[in-house]
Structures are given as structure tokens and as C-alpha cells.
Design an enzyme around this catalytic site. Structure first.
Site, PDB file in Angstrom:
ATOM      1  N   GLY A   1      -6.972   1.060  10.492  1.00 14.59           N
ATOM      2  CA  GLY A   1      -5.659   0.514  10.803  1.00 14.59           C
ATOM      3  C   GLY A   1      -5.162   0.910  12.184  1.00 14.59           C
TER       4      GLY A   1
ATOM      5  N   ASN B   1       0.855  -1.190   0.000  1.00 15.38           N
ATOM      6  CA  ASN B   1       0.000   0.000   0.000  1.00 15.38           C
ATOM      7  C   ASN B   1       0.889   1.239   0.000  1.00 15.38           C
ATOM      8  OD1 ASN B   1      -0.881  -2.327   1.597  1.00 15.38           O
ATOM      9  ND2 ASN B   1      -2.836  -1.273   1.770  1.00 15.38           N
TER      10      ASN B   1
ATOM     11  N   ASP C   1      -0.595  -7.000  11.227  1.00 17.31           N
ATOM     12  CA  ASP C   1      -1.204  -5.988  10.352  1.00 17.31           C
ATOM     13  C   ASP C   1      -0.912  -4.588  10.906  1.00 17.31           C
ATOM     14  OD1 ASP C   1      -2.536  -4.756   8.288  1.00 17.31           O
ATOM     15  OD2 ASP C   1      -4.541  -5.413   8.882  1.00 17.31           O
TER      16      ASP C   1
ATOM     17  N   ASN D   1      -9.386  -2.824   9.426  1.00 18.99           N
ATOM     18  CA  ASN D   1     -10.041  -3.586   8.378  1.00 18.99           C
ATOM     19  C   ASN D   1      -9.299  -4.893   8.141  1.00 18.99           C
ATOM     20  OD1 ASN D   1     -11.838  -4.185   6.327  1.00 18.99           O
ATOM     21  ND2 ASN D   1     -10.675  -3.096   4.769  1.00 18.99           N
TER      22      ASN D   1
ATOM     23  N   ASP E   1      -2.988  -6.123  -0.709  1.00 21.21           N
ATOM     24  CA  ASP E   1      -3.551  -5.853   0.614  1.00 21.21           C
ATOM     25  C   ASP E   1      -4.183  -4.467   0.691  1.00 21.21           C
ATOM     26  OD1 ASP E   1      -4.042  -6.569   3.373  1.00 21.21           O
ATOM     27  OD2 ASP E   1      -2.720  -4.901   3.806  1.00 21.21           O
TER      28      ASP E   1
END
Length: 424
Positions: free
Chosen positions: A323, A94, A304, A277, A152
Site C-alpha cells: 500500500g 479493512n 487506493d 496490491n 477490499d
């Protein structure tokens, strides 16, 4: 530096045994009781109570460079990992530019080579610009420089696109690590479509938005023979689908995160630090994930780790960015809530955080043996501490574990024979 760790409870052959560990030239030179300290630069005494493990390996992190260095950098993220006992971080794509070709990937690896204090292994994207639609990338152009391929943050939206991607990755022997999310089922949701959402008038994300793509992809992995890994599963249906696919012989593995194993939507507060998420699901989903850990359906625990600026996380559940950060709390949370309560053993936790990630992703590590790289962490499983985000090394501060009282902390991280973090 020549380093000798004395009297450690050392993870050898999947169990803890008292052993000294001599480290020379970046590798484990010898193991045994009463290794002499002659000509050793430094001796560290583990006092028969600290646990020496293969360094943790996180197969799902966001280190935000290039493109978003106001959230995190390779340097700060890797230093946060080192503090927490990680010696390898796999970083998601990302980014800007997204690593969908050799040129864009180099923009990231140049920073890694310059600033990382531990191993940082990048993922390439599955689709061009990580859109989840359109075209797949030329996988062979970067396959030898990435740990795997992922979009992702975006699910691959069509069956045919994922079939093409899996077919190509199967030829190359590369893993696809999939964020599973059906866009048309989201309907503006931002937390779990459960009791909290209903009671507080929030828009919910249904569980099917996750498990429907997992079900599709397991069938495609069976068809193509691709090695398929599912990111951050959060629903009971996801566990069941993966369990059944494994029983059929599908090459599927999966991960979940510390927050999904220790929290549920009943724990939500009107604060952006609880927004991620996939979202925190129901207590039944949490319990199904724990059952999946116990029976081996869930292979890996990954954080994550997803830092954002304070401003981006200060807009409540509805409008904050998705996040939370996770590296510096992972071991303490899992040791406190799962190991100290007897749900799993410390050996099982090390398997899921150190051993299995290496086995699944083909990463060098996960063992303490003569000749192996000295990538190690020394843990105090009884150290009591309270989560204070202001003391984090990561630039992110948003954690649902703020003010939790925990047991278990990393004391020392060794990467390629060099100490990169210590508080012993």
C-alpha cells in the site's frame, strides 16, 4: 458564510466556461458574469486562470479507523483529502472491527461524525469479518448506511459466495465494489511476475490472479443483474474482459489508480514505497489501461490511498506492507502525465475524478449548478511543485512519486459552502 468566486474557469455542463459563482447557505446560489459582491462576506478572484470544479470524489481510500490509527485517522485522512481537492472519500472496510454489522459500522461512523472535515462514506463488507470465505453478511442490516459493499484487500474466493452476495445486493439496489484476487494463484508473490521480478529474484504475482475473478464476476453480474464495480484494475486482460462485458450490457464499471496509469514494473526500486496490491504491472498493461481510459472502459480514477507506518514500509519490496498513499499527489501526477502531455483533456480528468464516481455510486455531487451543494475545488493547473512526503498532511509517507516534479495543485477546497482548505 457568503462567498463569491470571481472570474473562474468553471466546470459547467462538462466544459469549462468563465463564470462567477455565488455561494450562500452551503449551496450554489447563482452563476454568471459580473455577479455583484454586495453583502458578500468574502470574494476570491480566480484571475481568469484557475479552474473551479466539483470537488474530487475518491471511491477507494483507507482511513484506518477504527483499529489502525497509528497508520492514519479519519481526521488526518480527511484533511489530506481536503488539501488535495477532495470533498468526498469512500473508505474501505479493512478495519478492526470490520464493518460487517450495524454495531461494528457504528464504531466507524461515530468517528466520522466527530472528526471528518469532508464527506466520508463507508463501505460495508461482503463477507463476515471480511474474510472472503465463509458467510455473506446481512446486507439489509446496514444497506442504508453504506455507499456499497466490498471485501477490499480480499477477493471473494468462491463463485457461490459471490453469487449469493450479488443476488442480495441486486435486491437492495446496492453496488458491490470488488477486490479481485484468487488466493491460490498468489504463491507468495509480492510484485508483478515480470522482468524485474525475474532479474532481481523476487516472487511474482501473476496477472491471472486478478483477471480470473473479474471474468467470473462479470458473468455473475450478468446472471444476477447486480451493479458491479471492479477495484484498482492493473492488467491488460482485465481491461479487455470489462470492455467485452460492457458491450454485452453487463452492469459493470471499474477504476484504476494514478500509479498504474503512469508507472510500470520497469520503474521499481528496492524500496517499500513501490509496493502495493495489485502491483505495478508491465508497460503493456499500463498502455492498455490508458487505452481503457480513452475508450471509456475505465470509468474512474481512484487513489487506493493506503497509509502505513514508516516501520511497516521500511522493509524493502519483499517484506514491506502492501500500500502507498495517494490523495495529495493524484491531481498533480495525472495532470502532469496525462493532461499536459495531451493524452486526455482536463475535462476528461474531472469527469473521471468528480463526475463518474457520483454517477456510479449514487453520491450527491459532480455538478456545478444552481441549487447544488457547494462542494468545490479551485485548481491551478500550471503550478509547479516537487513531491516531498515530509510535507504531506496524511500520516503516511510512502509514495512512489517522491521527488517527482509536477504541474497542477489544488488551491482551495469548499465543503458545504465552508472553506476547509486554502493556499490562495
Amino acid at each position: 458564510m457568503t462567498l463569491l468566486i470571481k472570474n473562474a474557469l468553471t466546470y459547467i455542463d462538462k466544459t469549462f466556461k468563465k463564470s462567477d459563482v455565488l455561494i450562500m447557505d452551503g449551496k450554489i446560489h447563482s452563476l454568471g458574469i459580473s455577479i455583484l459582491s454586495d453583502n458578500v462576506d468574502r470574494v476570491i478572484d480566480a484571475q481568469d486562470k484557475y479552474f473551479l470544479i466539483p470537488g474530487f470524489v475518491d471511491v477507494h481510500t483507507h482511513l484506518r479507523e477504527p483499529g489502525f490509527s497509528y497508520k492514519e485517522t479519519i481526521e488526518t485522512g480527511s484533511k489530506a483529502g481536503a488539501r488535495a481537492g477532495y470533498t468526498t472519500l469512500c473508505t474501505m472496510p479493512n478495519l478492526n472491527p470490520a464493518p460487517d454489522c450495524a454495531e461494528n459500522l457504528k464504531a466507524q461512523t461515530d468517528i466520522i461524525e466527530k472528526d471528518a472535515v469532508i464527506d466520508v462514506l463507508p463501505f460495508g463488507t461482503i463477507t463476515k469479518e471480511r474474510k472472503g470465505v465463509g458467510e455473506i453478511i446481512a446486507f439489509d442490516s446496514i444497506a442504508d448506511r453504506v455507499v456499497g459493499f466490498s471485501d477490499d484487500g480480499t477477493g471473494v474466493q468462491t463463485e457461490e459466495l459471490m453469487r449469493q452476495a450479488m443476488t442480495e445486493c441486486a435486491k437492495l439496489g446496492k453496488i458491490i465494489s470488488a477486490h479481485c484476487e484468487v488466493n491460490e494463484l498468489l504463491k507468495g508473490g509480492y510484485i508483478h511476475d515480470g522482468e524485474y521480478a525475474k532479474a532481481h529474484n523476487h516472487k511474482g504475482i501473476c496477472s491471472e490472479s486478478e483477471w480470473a475473478q473479474i471474468e467470473r464476476d462479470c458473468c455473475l453480474a450478468e446472471e444476477t443483474g447486480c451493479q458491479y464495480h471492479v477495484c484498482h484494475i492493473s492488467t491488460k486482460e482485465s481491461v479487455d474482459i470489462i470492455r467485452k462485458a460492457k458491450a454485452r450490457g453487463v452492469r459493470v464499471t471499474c477504476e484504476t489508480g494514478p500509479h498504474y496509469l503512469t508507472m510500470c514494473d520497469e520503474d521499481l526500486q528496492e524500496d517499500g514505497r513501490f509496493k502495493m496490491n495489485p502491483p505495478l504491472r508491465s508497460a503493456q498493461d499500463r498502455d492498455a489501461l490508458i487505452a481503457g481510459v480513452l475508450d471509456g472502459t475505465v470509468d474512474v480514477i481512484a487513489t487506493d490511498h493506503a497509509p502505513h507506518s514508516a516501520e511497516e514500509k521500511a522493509k524493502g519490496l519483499a517484506k514491506s506492507a502492501m500500500g502507498v498513499v495517494g490523495l495529495e499527489t493524484a491531481f498533480g501526477v495525472l495532470n502532469t502525465k496525462l493532461v499536459k502531455t495531451g493524452v486526455i483533456t482536463l475535462e476528461k480528468l474531472v469527469e473521471m475524478m468528480s463526475v463518474k464516481p457520483c454517477e456510479i455510486f449514487g453520491i450527491d455531487g459532480g455538478e456545478i449548478k444552481v441549487g447544488a451543494a457547494a462542494n468545490l475545488a479551485l485548481l491551478d493547473a500550471d503550478k509547479e511543485w516537487t513531491v516531498n512526503p515530509d510535507c504531506f498532511v496524511t500520516m503516511g509517507r510512502a509514495t512512489p512519486f517522491k521527488d517527482w516534479k509536477l504541474q497542477g495543485e489544488n488551491l482551495l477546497t469548499i465543503y458545504k459552502g465552508e472553506i476547509v482548505y486554502e493556499t490562495i
